[in-house]
Design a protein around this motif. Structure first.
Motif: not given
Length: 175
Positions: A138-146, A160-164
């Motif tokens: 979303n606009d504030d963060f990226i979360s990964l679950e696994g 740029g890093d966030y988009e990558a």
């Protein structure tokens, strides 16, 4: 790792706290986990209080209602206390994790099309993209679950890093 991307994260505790504790998530009585139980316990407690006020007007046959509502109130408070304990333990773990982030010298993400690696003070957690079951962007963060769960605030990296990272997640994690 060929074609790898390295993202160095700038740790600011406030950025992480904004996400972890958003929407009363850190509140013991009104977090997502406890809100319903708090309201239910309050309603049953109010009903019990009203019954106690009018207990002299209850006949002996209807006095069992008072015992039943007392039992319900006790049950609700037990479930509420279990939920509060769960939120309290979660909050303690999050604060411990945030403290470790504050004290970190190195916090970076390395990834390519096959592998995702997180390095926190030379303690590396290596995963294949297929190890992740789900992700949220979303606009504030990226979360990964696994196999390991991660949450990376947008504010802790460059645009740029966030988009990558966002594109890599969409490309490599199958929903």
């Amino acid at each position: 790792m060929s074609g790898e991307k390295i993202i160095k994260l700038n740790v600011n505790r406030k950025d992480f706290e904004e996400i972890y504790f958003s929407g009363n998530q850190g509140s013991l009585f009104f977090s997502r986990t406890t809100r319903g139980k708090t309201v239910t316990t309050a309603v049953v407690g109010l009903i019990l209080l009203i019954l106690f006020c009018f207990k002299n007007n209850l006949s002996k046959e209807k006095f069992g209602i008072l015992y039943f509502v007392s039992f319900l109130f006790l049950l609700c408070t037990v479930y509420l206390s279990l939920s509060i304990n769960k939120v309290s333990r979660w909050k303690k773990e999050v604060n411990k994790y945030l403290k470790s982030l504050e004290d970190s010298e190195i916090y970076e993400i390395r990834f390519n099309n096959d592998i995702f690696n997180v390095n926190l003070n030379h303690q590396e957690e290596l995963s294949k993209w297929e190890d992740f079951r789900d992700f949220e962007i979303n606009d504030d963060f990226i979360s990964l679950e696994g196999k390991f769960n991660y949450m990376f605030p947008k504010k802790s990296m460059g645009k740029g890093d966030y988009e990558a990272l966002k594109q890599a997640c969409k490309r490599n994690i199958k929903e």
